[in-house]
Design a protein around this motif. Structure first.
Motif, PDB file in Angstrom:
ATOM      1  N   GLY A 108      55.955  35.578  44.715  1.00 31.92           N
ATOM      2  CA  GLY A 108      55.282  35.945  45.651  1.00 31.92           C
ATOM      3  C   GLY A 108      53.865  36.531  45.133  1.00 31.92           C
ATOM      4  N   GLN A 109      53.638  37.345  46.095  1.00 30.21           N
ATOM      5  CA  GLN A 109      52.327  38.183  45.564  1.00 30.21           C
ATOM      6  C   GLN A 109      51.902  39.222  44.577  1.00 30.21           C
ATOM      7  OE1 GLN A 109      49.398  37.586  47.519  1.00 30.21           O
ATOM      8  NE2 GLN A 109      48.177  38.669  46.049  1.00 30.21           N
ATOM      9  N   THR A 110      51.816  38.990  43.700  1.00 28.06           N
ATOM     10  CA  THR A 110      51.387  39.388  42.493  1.00 28.06           C
ATOM     11  C   THR A 110      50.133  40.205  42.303  1.00 28.06           C
ATOM     12  OG1 THR A 110      49.608  37.705  41.616  1.00 28.06           O
ATOM     13  CG2 THR A 110      51.781  37.707  41.144  1.00 28.06           C
ATOM     14  N   LYS A 111      49.344  40.357  42.874  1.00 26.66           N
ATOM     15  CA  LYS A 111      48.106  41.738  42.374  1.00 26.66           C
ATOM     16  C   LYS A 111      48.460  42.899  43.747  1.00 26.66           C
ATOM     17  CE  LYS A 111      45.144  41.000  39.908  1.00 26.66           C
ATOM     18  NZ  LYS A 111      44.948  42.026  38.752  1.00 26.66           N
ATOM     19  N   PRO A 112      47.748  43.957  43.764  1.00 26.48           N
ATOM     20  CA  PRO A 112      48.156  44.975  45.334  1.00 26.48           C
ATOM     21  C   PRO A 112      46.358  43.763  45.872  1.00 26.48           C
ATOM     22  CG  PRO A 112      46.988  45.840  43.487  1.00 26.48           C
ATOM     23  CD  PRO A 112      47.735  44.577  42.307  1.00 26.48           C
TER      24      PRO A 112
END
Length: 118
Positions: free
Chosen positions: A63-67
């Motif tokens: 999924g999304q790894t960075k904010p």
């Protein structure tokens, strides 16, 4: 107190700027006519180091790894003008700061009594 003046840039709601103006060109060494346009950000490169790193990290499972930024606080964007010398085609930028409404080359508002008759 410092930087804040009686007419601070925050109080400016609408800015009207001419499409052409005469100002000093440091390459021509005298005043020239300049064409004014609003600066627009270019398309992001797919090959910039940060983009390559981000895409590599995002690939695969997980999924999304960075904010992702959600807390947007600003209502306006800073206006930057791109000015081009008509003689030597030198381009310089001029920062106008923040304003709610920006127009380029609109007619100036007339000051004086308005007569409403029927």
């Amino acid at each position: 107190q410092g930087k804040h003046r009686a007419c601070s840039p925050r109080s400016v709601i609408m800015v009207n700027f001419p499409k052409e103006l005469k100002t000093y060109c440091k390459f021509c060494k005298n005043h020239q006519k300049w064409k004014v346009s609003q600066y627009k950000k270019g398309k992001d490169s797919l090959y910039a180091q940060g983009k390559r790193r981000y895409d590599r990290k995002q690939s695969g499972f997980g999924g999304q790894t960075k904010p992702v930024f959600h807390k947007k606080a600003k209502v306006t964007k800073k206006i930057t003008l791109k000015m081009k010398c008509e003689k030597c085609s030198t381009i310089k930028m001029k920062n106008l700061g923040r304003c709610k409404h920006f127009e380029l080359g609109a007619e100036k508002k007339k000051k004086g009594p308005t007569i409403h008759g029927r």
